[in-house]
Design a protein around this motif. Structure first.
Motif, short mmCIF file in Angstrom:
data_model
loop_
_atom_site.label_atom_id
_atom_site.label_comp_id
_atom_site.label_asym_id
_atom_site.label_seq_id
_atom_site.Cartn_x
_atom_site.Cartn_y
_atom_site.Cartn_z
N LYS A 276 13.99 -10.03 2.26
CA LYS A 276 13.39 -10.70 3.42
C LYS A 276 11.91 -10.36 3.53
CE LYS A 276 13.49 -13.22 7.13
NZ LYS A 276 13.72 -14.70 7.03
N ALA A 277 11.54 -9.10 3.27
CA ALA A 277 10.13 -8.72 3.32
C ALA A 277 9.32 -9.51 2.30
CB ALA A 277 9.99 -7.22 3.06
N LEU A 278 9.90 -9.72 1.12
CA LEU A 278 9.21 -10.50 0.10
C LEU A 278 9.03 -11.95 0.56
CD1 LEU A 278 9.57 -10.27 -3.67
CD2 LEU A 278 9.76 -12.51 -2.64
N GLU A 279 10.07 -12.51 1.13
CA GLU A 279 10.00 -13.88 1.64
C GLU A 279 8.89 -14.01 2.69
OE1 GLU A 279 12.75 -16.45 4.58
OE2 GLU A 279 13.79 -15.66 2.81
N ILE A 280 8.80 -13.04 3.58
CA ILE A 280 7.76 -13.06 4.61
C ILE A 280 6.38 -12.93 3.99
CG2 ILE A 280 6.81 -11.77 6.57
CD1 ILE A 280 9.76 -10.98 7.22
N ILE B 218 0.40 -6.31 3.06
CA ILE B 218 -0.67 -7.31 3.17
C ILE B 218 -1.91 -6.71 3.81
CG2 ILE B 218 -1.33 -9.48 4.30
CD1 ILE B 218 1.57 -10.41 3.82
N ALA B 219 -1.73 -5.80 4.77
CA ALA B 219 -2.87 -5.15 5.41
C ALA B 219 -3.70 -4.37 4.39
CB ALA B 219 -2.39 -4.22 6.52
N CYS B 220 -3.04 -3.72 3.44
CA CYS B 220 -3.77 -3.01 2.39
C CYS B 220 -4.55 -3.97 1.51
CB CYS B 220 -2.80 -2.20 1.53
SG CYS B 220 -2.25 -0.68 2.30
N ARG B 221 -3.93 -5.08 1.20
CA ARG B 221 -4.62 -6.08 0.37
C ARG B 221 -5.84 -6.63 1.10
NH1 ARG B 221 -6.51 -11.56 0.04
NH2 ARG B 221 -7.07 -11.70 -2.17
N GLU B 222 -5.71 -6.89 2.37
CA GLU B 222 -6.84 -7.41 3.15
C GLU B 222 -7.96 -6.38 3.27
OE1 GLU B 222 -5.03 -8.67 6.80
OE2 GLU B 222 -4.36 -10.60 5.93
N ARG B 223 -7.57 -5.12 3.32
CA ARG B 223 -8.57 -4.04 3.42
C ARG B 223 -9.37 -3.89 2.14
NH1 ARG B 223 -7.00 2.28 4.83
NH2 ARG B 223 -9.07 3.20 4.47
N PHE B 224 -8.70 -3.92 1.00
CA PHE B 224 -9.37 -3.62 -0.28
C PHE B 224 -9.67 -4.86 -1.11
CE2 PHE B 224 -6.88 0.26 0.72
CZ PHE B 224 -7.93 1.16 0.84
N LEU C 152 9.49 0.99 6.53
CA LEU C 152 10.77 0.40 6.12
C LEU C 152 11.68 0.06 7.30
CD1 LEU C 152 11.60 2.60 3.01
CD2 LEU C 152 10.90 0.21 3.00
N ARG C 153 11.15 0.09 8.51
CA ARG C 153 12.04 -0.15 9.66
C ARG C 153 12.42 -1.61 9.81
NH1 ARG C 153 7.42 1.35 14.10
NH2 ARG C 153 6.21 -0.57 13.94
N SER C 154 11.62 -2.52 9.23
CA SER C 154 11.94 -3.95 9.31
C SER C 154 11.24 -4.69 8.19
CB SER C 154 11.50 -4.54 10.65
OG SER C 154 10.09 -4.67 10.70
N PRO C 155 11.74 -5.87 7.80
CA PRO C 155 11.05 -6.66 6.78
C PRO C 155 9.64 -7.03 7.20
CG PRO C 155 13.27 -7.51 7.16
CD PRO C 155 13.01 -6.50 8.23
N GLU C 156 9.45 -7.31 8.48
CA GLU C 156 8.12 -7.70 8.96
C GLU C 156 7.14 -6.54 8.82
OE1 GLU C 156 11.16 -10.33 10.66
OE2 GLU C 156 10.96 -8.13 10.65
N THR C 157 7.58 -5.34 9.17
CA THR C 157 6.70 -4.18 9.07
C THR C 157 6.30 -3.91 7.62
OG1 THR C 157 7.81 -3.20 10.98
CG2 THR C 157 6.44 -1.75 9.67
N LEU C 158 7.26 -4.02 6.72
CA LEU C 158 6.97 -3.79 5.31
C LEU C 158 6.00 -4.83 4.78
CD1 LEU C 158 7.40 -2.35 2.63
CD2 LEU C 158 9.52 -3.65 2.33
N ALA C 159 6.23 -6.10 5.07
CA ALA C 159 5.33 -7.15 4.60
C ALA C 159 3.94 -6.98 5.20
CB ALA C 159 5.90 -8.52 4.96
#
Length: 339
Positions: A120-124, A52-58, A41-48
């Motif tokens: 912002k995280a959602l937008e990213i 997405i990394a989890c989705r790409e993994r599974f 939760l430290r930034s929108p980019e980190t959250l997004a």
């Protein structure tokens, strides 16, 4: 079909190439990506990036952009406690003294609390998805649940009987906050909008009609012009509330593990999409991969009876859910026959 096309086809009443599968992964994503919840939760980019990394993994079909259930309450001034590797928790109720309601105003998603970070995280995430998978904006919580967070759930349950005028005033303010947040997520490009109203489970049907349903309807009605599928989630066995939940004006219901989905379908309009409902604790957290696969297979065998159906966990996954169980859920769903 892309994952996004697959999910949207269900909402449109069409037949996808296979059953869409979406484990409800919230802050579990931090643990799966080897970071603390606070780091995610430290930034929108980190959250997004984390979601997405989890989705790409599974390789499941949709990602949730969300935090815990205190986001909107905090944005309205509720005191919360932060931890390094645990969800944010509320402390003392903001409205322990009901006179404080005269100072309460709806939150602004452009500047209050963590609402701007989530939007912002959602937008990213939407931008990075490139219409290949669904990005689900979680605008927790629904008005009644938000009122419980601000006033204290025990006090709200007393107020329902002792001071209904006060509770309805509080619900009006909460509803405006929820609508503002949901609109911000819609305008940020969310493919699906999701909200939860789990404390409403405690009301019982009669009071649900008075203190939860009308405010849910206001929220979902305000979102109609965006033409985005909407989802209502209530934890637990909501069988007794299904008829009322179906009147919320949400396009779909996320049903927890205690609900028989085939029986639920018989009580719901054919236009309502059912989302669920692999047990997130007994099966996904504590079971073995073969248990997960068997549970998924059993549910998928009823897919033709369920009509509009998206396979998901019954609720948000626990942080320590074994990754091999998440993979088993996705693999079993993807190998199931077409709906």
């Amino acid at each position: 079909m892309t994952s996004l096309e697959r999910i949207l086809s269900v909402f449109q009443g069409k037949t996808p190439d296979r059953i869409p599968v979406v484990p409800i992964i919230g802050q579990t994503a931090a643990r799966l990506n080897g970071m603390r919840i606070s780091e995610e939760l430290r930034s929108p980019e980190t959250l997004a990036d984390s979601r997405i990394a989890c989705r790409e993994r599974f390789q499941y079909d949709g990602v949730y952009v969300s935090a815990e259930t205190w986001v909107t309450a905090e944005a309205m001034g509720a005191p919360v406690q932060y931890s390094e590797d645990a969800p944010v928790q509320g402390t003392t109720p903001l409205l322990a003294d009901k006179k404080q309601i005269d100072r309460l105003i709806p939150a602004d998603p452009a500047c209050d609390g963590r609402l701007p970070l989530l939007v912002k995280a959602l937008e990213i995430a939407v931008r990075r998805a490139q219409d290949q998978f669904a990005v689900i904006g979680n605008f927790d919580q629904s008005p009644f649940s938000l009122a419980c967070a601000l006033r204290g759930i025990n006090q709200v349950m007393l107020d329902v009987y002792d001071n209904p005028v006060f509770i309805k005033k509080l619900l009006d303010i909460c509803t405006e906050t929820v609508i503002r947040y949901a609109r911000a997520m819609a305008e940020a490009g969310a493919h699906i909008l999701n909200t939860g109203d789990s404390p409403a489970m405690l009301l019982g049907p009669e009071n649900y009609q008075k203190f939860a349903l009308p405010y849910q309807q206001q929220v979902f009605d305000e979102l109609q012009p965006y033409d985005i599928p909407t989802t209502l989630h209530i934890c637990g066995n909501t069988t007794k509330l299904l008829d009322l939940m179906s009147q919320s004006h949400a396009h779909s219901l996320e049903l927890d593990a205690g609900v028989d989905l085939v029986a639920a379908r018989s009580r719901l309009s054919e236009h309502i999409t059912i989302i669920g409902n692999i047990d997130p604790v007994g099966v996904l957290l504590h079971g073995r991969p073969q248990d997960v696969s068997a549970s998924v297979k059993s549910l998928c065998e009823h897919a033709s009876q369920l009509g509009r159906f998206i396979l998901a966990s019954g609720c948000t996954l626990a942080p320590d859910t074994p990754p091999e169980n998440i993979q088993a859920m996705v693999t079993a769903a993807q190998s199931a026959q077409t709906m």
